[in-house]
Write an enzyme that holds these catalytic residues in place. Structure first.
Site, PDB file in Angstrom:
ATOM      1  N   ARG A 103      29.210  26.440  49.199  1.00 12.55           N
ATOM      2  CA  ARG A 103      29.009  25.498  48.093  1.00 12.55           C
ATOM      3  C   ARG A 103      30.237  24.597  48.011  1.00 12.55           C
ATOM      4  O   ARG A 103      31.314  25.063  47.648  1.00 12.55           O
ATOM      5  CB  ARG A 103      28.817  26.291  46.796  1.00 12.55           C
TER       6      ARG A 103
ATOM      7  N   HIS B 202      29.573  25.051  40.572  1.00 11.62           N
ATOM      8  CA  HIS B 202      28.288  25.734  40.381  1.00 11.62           C
ATOM      9  C   HIS B 202      27.274  24.780  39.748  1.00 11.62           C
ATOM     10  O   HIS B 202      26.158  24.631  40.218  1.00 11.62           O
ATOM     11  CB  HIS B 202      28.501  26.972  39.515  1.00 11.62           C
TER      12      HIS B 202
ATOM     13  N   TYR C 284      38.690  29.209  40.228  1.00 12.91           N
ATOM     14  CA  TYR C 284      38.538  30.441  41.023  1.00 12.91           C
ATOM     15  C   TYR C 284      38.534  30.204  42.532  1.00 12.91           C
ATOM     16  O   TYR C 284      38.688  31.129  43.297  1.00 12.91           O
ATOM     17  CB  TYR C 284      37.249  31.178  40.613  1.00 12.91           C
TER      18      TYR C 284
END
Lengths: 326, 358
Positions: free
Chosen positions: B258, B262, B271
């Site tokens: 990705r 998100h 993160y």
């Protein structure tokens, strides 16, 4: 015409509809050779084959989710959840998908499916086998929740549930599965969903109930009659969507209402019925609305089960208190 | 002690990150047709442009939360292009690439994420399911659809997609189990983009691969380079052919990354390890296919400019259609609740209408 029990009526209705509509299929745990743990599907696999009466793996969410997929393709699955206490893994599928598919696709996909489950207490069953959690589903828009109280209604309402173009949760009061027999002509005649039944006419008080508790309620009405109190008894039958008009008409006539349910009292179907009567019929009331219910406790394991369940005398007592209210 | 079962997981890759076919395998037939490759390239670019536009719409307050699929275009376009129009797609929430490939309109995708259920009323992909937001629930719908197809003896199949995080859900295992035991024609595509919001695979599973979760269900599985659209499409076509002909289900794990947050509501800098994105952008699927086309002298800078202009126009038309769709009447909340609205709710519908659109 044969006299049959409630569970046999469920079986007959499913068999009738399978015979006339090949899209109707049954799936669930132990529904095949075993005929279901209560024998609701007894003989159906022998009659219709294992392609239409399908023993599933042991997974409730799967049973509901697969039914959704099948229904989306135009089949009419009648799924059995073995006990209502085991329905919770399937609740995600029922609430998040079955209940809203028609709405969220704006009618492009609809789900003609039935989920059956035996529910309620009184048969000395293991833990998690005796709860009455119908209000959880009655709260959810997009579902219909049906609870037959006797063999004739089980037959007619099951037929209507299978034929309904939307998901129906069909809850079977297992305590009265075999308590009485009705003469039923197996002619495929349905009872309409979304309609209360007036089981006994009366003038002094309206007793409102559904499922197994209707039996105690009717007995209470007999006892009240012996004491000169004329009770009208209503079987709600379809607990969602609620036919509140029939209840309001009755309360307008009697001026008094008492709701009888096996479920815990708080946040339940009885609360909703009481609120509706208060909102729309309060000026017809001669006394405050009463409720006879289970306690707001965890359903006890079977040694205390009897002490949990509402009884005929509790209903009589509450009805008299309401009628004598000044 | 004796061994009673053994398994191995195969990995499929045709094209490396430099756009070169690796020597040990013969590329599939479709990959030797330059027009097919060009069209796959274009379809992936379309998704990237759409995602960028959707992001911009959200940032300017014209759309709600949106999950981009940046870096994962080869997965959805790859398996979507292996589907026929008679197959059924049961997408996951980041499924726009496959959805559009299978006939869902871009404006429907935008309308959906723009907060309007009419975005699920697909005009073309009539039998495809709408996005399932509750994770992994859709896999069971795919199984049910395939069951109906099987019972009717239809030569169609179902594709469903899920993120790697979703494979931790119970519904994932329930779906694989039933698809295995009933031999259902479902292709389960695990889009392993290596992140479940902020949770990486190291704290998601103890398995070496997500594909191997199929083994416990008795389902054939394969892991593919999800940045290599040739591999994704080839594995998908084989699985689809098998599914349509009674050969049962397949699990395809596509390893991608990705390259975006998100969703628009996320901030991956909280993160994501430093350097991961730089490495990821070197391996991403669109770049490598462009390198391939250029190496074949089949693509020029002028082709690229022309395509980008066309895609921008195509996406803009969809955006205009979305933005020009007026908010629905409050009656829409009621009109598809049931086939027939209960009387009680009918009164509420009237109330909502009387209160008006405000």
């Amino acid at each position: 015409m044969a006299a049959i029990t409630l569970i046999e009526a469920v079986n007959k209705a499913m068999a009738y509809e399978m015979g006339v509509d090949e899209e109707v299929v049954i799936l669930g745990e132990d529904v095949g050779a075993n005929g279901g743990v209560f024998r609701a599907t007894d003989g159906l696999q022998q009659k219709f084959g294992d392609k239409r009466v399908i023993d599933t793996p042991l997974a409730e969410s799967m049973i509901a989710g697969v039914s959704i997929g099948m229904a989306a393709q135009g089949m009419k699955p009648v799924a059995e959840i073995q006990f209502m206490g085991f329905i919770f893994p399937a609740v995600d599928q029922i609430i998040c998908h079955a209940a809203r598919m028609r709405n969220r696709t704006r009618g492009r996909i609809h789900l003609p499916m039935v989920i059956r489950a035996p529910f309620g207490g009184g048969i000395h069953a293991p833990e998690h086998h005796s709860e009455s959690t119908e209000a959880i589903f009655a709260h959810i828009p997009g579902l219909k929740v049906v609870i037959p109280s006797n063999p004739s209604r089980a037959y007619g309402l099951m037929l209507a549930a299978i034929r309904d173009p939307d998901p129906v949760i069909f809850l079977e009061p297992k305590r009265v599965y075999r308590i009485e027999k009705h003469e039923i002509e197996d002619n495929g005649e349905e009872y309409p969903l979304g309609m209360c039944f007036v089981d006994r006419e009366g003038t002094d008080i309206t007793l409102i109930s559904w499922g197994a508790m209707l039996h105690e309620t009717k007995q209470a009405a007999e006892k009240l009659a012996a004491e000169g109190i004329s009770a009208e008894v209503i079987d709600v039958a379809t607990v969602s969507p609620l036919d509140i008009d029939t209840i309001l008409e009755s309360v307008e006539k009697t001026g008094r209402a008492c709701i009888v349910q096996e479920a815990p009292k708080a946040g339940a179907l009885g609360s909703e019925i009481a609120a509706e009567i208060a909102e729309k019929g309060v000026m017809n009331l001669l006394a405050p609305i009463g409720r006879v219910s289970g306690y707001d406790t965890v359903m006890p394991y079977y040694r205390l089960e009897k002490q949990y369940m509402p009884k005929v005398e509790h209903i009589v007592e509450e009805a008299k208190r309401i009628v004598e209210y000044r | 002690m004796t061994t009673v079962a053994k398994f191995e997981i195969n990995y499929l890759q045709f094209m490396d990150e430099n756009g070169t076919f690796i020597s040990k395998q013969v590329p599939p037939q479709f990959a030797q047709d330059i027009d097919t490759v060009k069209s796959l390239y274009r379809d992936m670019c379309l998704i990237r442009v759409l995602d960028q536009k959707a992001y911009a719409l959200q940032r300017t307050g014209k759309m709600g939360t949106y999950p981009a699929a940046t870096g994962q275009e080869a997965v959805g376009v790859g398996f979507g292009s292996a589907m026929t129009k008679d197959d059924v797609l049961v997408p996951y929430y980041r499924g726009q690439a496959a959805m559009i490939q299978h006939g869902v309109l871009m404006e429907e995708v935008l309308l959906y994420w723009g907060g309007d259920e009419r975005g699920c009323d697909y005009k073309v992909a009539k039998q495809d399911f709408p996005i399932a937001v509750p994770i992994a629930t859709q896999l069971l719908h795919a199984a049910g659809i395939a069951k109906a197809m099987q019972m009717r003896g239809e030569k169609r199949c179902v594709f469903t997609e899920i993120g790697e995080g979703g494979t931790s859900e119970g519904d994932f295992y329930e779906a694989l189990n039933v698809a295995g035991i009933w031999n259902l024609g479902v292709v389960f595509v695990i889009n392993n983009n290596q992140w479940a919001i902020s949770v990486p695979s190291e704290i998601q599973t103890n398995c070496e691969t997500y594909a191997q979760k199929a083994i416990a269900a008795g389902i054939e599985c394969i892991q593919v380079d999800g940045n290599d659209i040739i591999a994704v499409k080839e594995a998908s076509e084989k699985a689809a052919e098998k599914a349509r002909n009674g050969g049962g289900p397949t699990v395809i794990e596509c390893i991608s990354l990705r390259l975006c947050d998100h969703t628009t509501a996320d901030d991956a800098t909280r993160y994501r390890p430093e350097g991961e994105l730089d490495e990821g952008w070197k391996k991403e699927p669109i770049l490598r296919l462009r390198k391939y086309l250029e190496s074949k002298k089949a693509w020029s800078e002028a082709d690229e400019e022309k395509m980008k202009k066309e895609l921008a126009e195509e996406v803009q038309t969809a955006v205009d259609n979305y933005l020009n769709t007026a908010v629905d009447s409050p009656a829409a909340m009621f009109d598809n609740l049931y086939a027939e609205l209960p009387e009680r709710t009918l009164a509420q519908r009237e109330l909502a209408l009387a209160r008006g659109a405000k």
